[in-house]
Motif scaffolding. Structure first.
Motif, short mmCIF file in Angstrom:
data_model
loop_
_atom_site.label_atom_id
_atom_site.label_comp_id
_atom_site.label_asym_id
_atom_site.label_seq_id
_atom_site.Cartn_x
_atom_site.Cartn_y
_atom_site.Cartn_z
N LEU A 11 0.91 -1.13 -0.12
CA LEU A 11 0.15 0.02 0.06
C LEU A 11 0.73 1.25 0.10
O LEU A 11 1.97 1.32 0.55
N ILE A 15 -1.55 5.29 3.19
CA ILE A 15 -3.15 4.42 2.83
C ILE A 15 -3.09 3.59 4.18
O ILE A 15 -2.12 2.83 4.45
N ALA A 16 -4.35 3.52 5.16
CA ALA A 16 -4.38 2.55 6.20
C ALA A 16 -4.31 1.15 5.67
O ALA A 16 -4.73 1.02 4.80
N ASP A 17 -3.69 0.44 6.63
CA ASP A 17 -3.19 -1.07 6.49
C ASP A 17 -4.00 -1.84 7.46
O ASP A 17 -3.21 -2.06 8.44
N PRO A 18 -5.16 -1.96 7.34
CA PRO A 18 -6.08 -2.71 8.48
C PRO A 18 -5.21 -3.98 9.02
O PRO A 18 -5.14 -4.49 10.12
N GLN A 19 -4.63 -4.82 7.91
CA GLN A 19 -3.84 -5.96 8.24
C GLN A 19 -2.71 -5.88 8.95
O GLN A 19 -2.30 -6.59 10.08
N THR A 22 -3.40 -4.71 12.76
CA THR A 22 -3.89 -5.93 13.46
C THR A 22 -2.65 -6.87 13.84
O THR A 22 -2.35 -7.06 14.99
N ARG A 25 -0.67 -4.81 16.38
CA ARG A 25 -1.19 -4.96 18.09
C ARG A 25 -1.34 -6.45 18.60
O ARG A 25 -1.03 -6.58 19.70
N LYS A 42 1.57 -8.11 -0.63
CA LYS A 42 1.39 -9.51 -1.47
C LYS A 42 2.54 -9.43 -2.28
O LYS A 42 2.86 -8.34 -2.64
N ILE A 73 -4.30 2.76 -4.36
CA ILE A 73 -4.10 2.52 -3.08
C ILE A 73 -2.47 1.74 -3.18
O ILE A 73 -2.05 1.76 -1.98
#
Lengths: 89, 224
Positions: A11, A15-19, A22, A25, A42, A73
């Motif tokens: 990305l 750009i926010a990378d939710p994966q 997570t 965290r 990927k 993105i």
């Protein structure tokens, strides 16, 4: 000439990378400290037949732009080696 | 004459018949169009429905945008025909470049399947013309990649042109500016993640989606 290519798709910065978030965290909860800035993407590996390295690279840039990435993105960095070198090495 | 809406079916689409039924319940005519066909036939509007076109491989919509019918859909959209993408259809329209931005994995990485309150932000689009600004609609969502994202410049343009037509009340997926649906500059192409066809009958729990589907039918200029 046959080349082996690795396309590393990530990305764009910002750009926010939710994966990635997570994973980041989860790390301290599993006892892995000191790790930050996790970004996930990927990778696509492929072989490409082309006249020379320049032609292969141009085609890879085109396929990334039109199909393998969403340029809104994502971007790709391309690493290429001549396939014969891989076999000999 | 009845407005005729073409509903595109790709391998992996799963909402085409629900969408046709909801359109026909409102008095429109619906026809399922095959993705491999090159022409749209005599339809007055196009809906790209929900599902998992081409298995969502690579990215949702990334392969579907190259299906033969998409050339005709893009031509029709550029000549002003109403084109609406629902859920996976929204993803297809962003991949095809007909709508700005992109849809990312949900914040929290959960597949979301729930009722959601939407707020109508603009009635100036083929999907919202029959609603009123400020209307709150109860419509289900059903997606993993519904987290709308775009560059700050694009967001500023969307806001300046009032292209954000629907927002979430209580953002479920991390979408920038709570965006649930956007339109193009021509206002004839709209994408939204929620499923209006699943809120089209009291038996389903809500009829709030009908005002959106009715807008599509109203937007069609049918000769008397």
């Amino acid at each position: 000439m046959l080349f082996h290519a690795v396309l590393d798709i990530q990305l764009h910065p910002g750009i926010a990378d939710p994966q990635g978030s997570t994973i980041e965290r989860a790390l301290p909860t599993l006892g892995f400290d000191g790790m930050s800035n996790v970004r996930s993407g990927k990778s696509i590996h492929l072989d490409i037949e082309a006249h020379d390295a320049g032609a292969a690279e141009a085609q890879l840039h085109e396929v990334c732009e039109k199909f393998l990435t969403n340029p809104v993105i994502e971007g790709a960095s391309i690493t290429m080696v001549e396939a014969a070198t891989v076999q000999a090495g | 004459m009845t407005a005729k809406v073409g509903v595109v079916r790709f391998p992996g689409t799963n909402c085409e018949f629900d969408t046709v039924e909801a359109i026909e319940a409102l008095g429109g005519a619906g026809e399922v169009l095959w993705h491999g066909d090159a022409a749209l036939g005599d339809v007055d509007a196009v809906v790209i429905p929900g599902g998992f076109a081409h298995g969502d491989y690579l990215r949702p919509g990334a392969i579907a945008r190259f299906s033969p019918i998409m050339t005709a859909v893009i031509d029709a959209a550029n000549s002003g025909m109403p084109v609406v993408g629902i859920c996976n259809g929204f993803q297809v329209l962003t991949e095809a470049g007909l709508l700005p931005g992109a849809l990312q994995k949900n914040a929290g990485l959960k597949f979301l399947n729930d009722w959601q309150i939407l707020r109508v932000e603009s009635t100036n689009s083929v999907l919202t013309s029959a609603a009123s600004t400020g209307d709150e609609l109860n419509v289900p969502i059903n997606h993993f990649e519904g987290n709308y994202t775009c560059s700050p410049e694009t967001l500023a343009e969307l806001q300046a042109n009032e292209q954000i037509v629907l927002t979430y009340v209580g953002n479920p997926n991390g979408s920038i500016a709570d965006i649930a649906g956007v339109c193009n500059e021509g206002r004839n192409v709209v994408g939204l993640m929620p499923h209006p066809e699943r809120a089209s009958n009291a038996l389903l729990g809500s009829t709030d989606g009908n005002v959106l589907l009715q807008s599509i039918l109203d937007s069609v200029t049918v000769p008397a």
